[in-house]
Design a protein around this motif. Sequence first.
Motif, mmCIF file in Angstrom:
data_model
loop_
_atom_site.group_PDB
_atom_site.id
_atom_site.type_symbol
_atom_site.label_atom_id
_atom_site.label_comp_id
_atom_site.label_asym_id
_atom_site.label_seq_id
_atom_site.Cartn_x
_atom_site.Cartn_y
_atom_site.Cartn_z
ATOM 1 N N ALA A 2 0.856 -1.189 0.000
ATOM 2 C CA ALA A 2 0.000 0.000 0.000
ATOM 3 C C ALA A 2 0.891 1.237 0.000
ATOM 4 C CB ALA A 2 -0.906 0.001 1.222
ATOM 5 N N LYS A 3 0.516 2.202 -0.817
ATOM 6 C CA LYS A 3 1.292 3.434 -0.896
ATOM 7 C C LYS A 3 0.719 4.478 0.047
ATOM 8 C CE LYS A 3 3.147 2.904 -5.475
ATOM 9 N NZ LYS A 3 3.007 3.222 -6.869
ATOM 10 N N TYR A 4 1.645 5.198 0.668
ATOM 11 C CA TYR A 4 1.313 6.294 1.573
ATOM 12 C C TYR A 4 2.199 7.478 1.229
ATOM 13 C CZ TYR A 4 -0.957 2.866 4.620
ATOM 14 O OH TYR A 4 -1.782 1.904 5.132
ATOM 15 N N LEU A 127 -5.539 6.746 -2.472
ATOM 16 C CA LEU A 127 -6.810 6.136 -2.834
ATOM 17 C C LEU A 127 -6.552 5.166 -3.981
ATOM 18 C CD1 LEU A 127 -9.403 9.051 -2.875
ATOM 19 C CD2 LEU A 127 -9.361 7.086 -1.362
ATOM 20 N N THR A 128 -7.149 4.013 -3.893
ATOM 21 C CA THR A 128 -7.042 3.047 -4.977
ATOM 22 C C THR A 128 -8.435 2.656 -5.408
ATOM 23 O OG1 THR A 128 -6.888 1.210 -3.404
ATOM 24 C CG2 THR A 128 -4.808 2.143 -4.199
ATOM 25 N N ALA A 129 -8.593 2.317 -6.659
ATOM 26 C CA ALA A 129 -9.908 1.963 -7.201
ATOM 27 C C ALA A 129 -10.526 0.826 -6.396
ATOM 28 C CB ALA A 129 -9.790 1.580 -8.660
ATOM 29 N N ALA A 133 -9.788 4.450 1.663
ATOM 30 C CA ALA A 133 -8.503 4.854 2.252
ATOM 31 C C ALA A 133 -8.630 4.923 3.770
ATOM 32 C CB ALA A 133 -8.069 6.197 1.693
ATOM 33 N N THR A 134 -9.085 3.844 4.375
ATOM 34 C CA THR A 134 -9.185 3.793 5.832
ATOM 35 C C THR A 134 -8.512 2.542 6.346
ATOM 36 O OG1 THR A 134 -11.332 2.669 5.714
ATOM 37 C CG2 THR A 134 -11.356 5.078 5.902
ATOM 38 N N GLU A 135 -8.105 2.578 7.569
ATOM 39 C CA GLU A 135 -7.491 1.420 8.229
ATOM 40 C C GLU A 135 -8.358 0.964 9.355
ATOM 41 O OE1 GLU A 135 -4.840 -0.593 7.773
ATOM 42 O OE2 GLU A 135 -4.472 0.420 5.912
#
Length: 135
Positions: A2-4, A127-129, A133-135
């Motif tokens: 996952a990118k941050y 955000l990814t399709a 974007a939550t943990e």
Amino acid sequence: MAKYVLLKHYRGAPAPENDVPMDRWTPEELTAHVQYMEDFAKRIEATGEYVDSQALSTQGTFVRSGGEGRPPVTDGPFAETKDLIAGWMIIDVESYDRALELAAELSEAPGAGGKPIREWLELRPFLTAGHPATE
């Protein structure tokens, strides 16, 4: 993976752990701070977790649509403001916990007197399709 993005904010006001604002650091202190961040990036590049980073100028312009013609433009942000984005680093990690770990380590960069500044870094997932974007 996952990118941050880690957003580094410049604060004209003192950081909690270091009472000297960055604009009052000596050239040597600034060099040590930048070297810490470069060494950090090289280390996580070797693990495949580093994607990119960039420092930003303190000069900028605010732009928004004005409908027709040339958009309205306002100078800013300015280094004198309480808070502006000074730079960013993109990481690609296995977990949110790893992102937190790396952000905390980067927060330890030295400041005035060589002491860790323990600055707040803003950590935001990309955000990814189809994925919130939550943990």
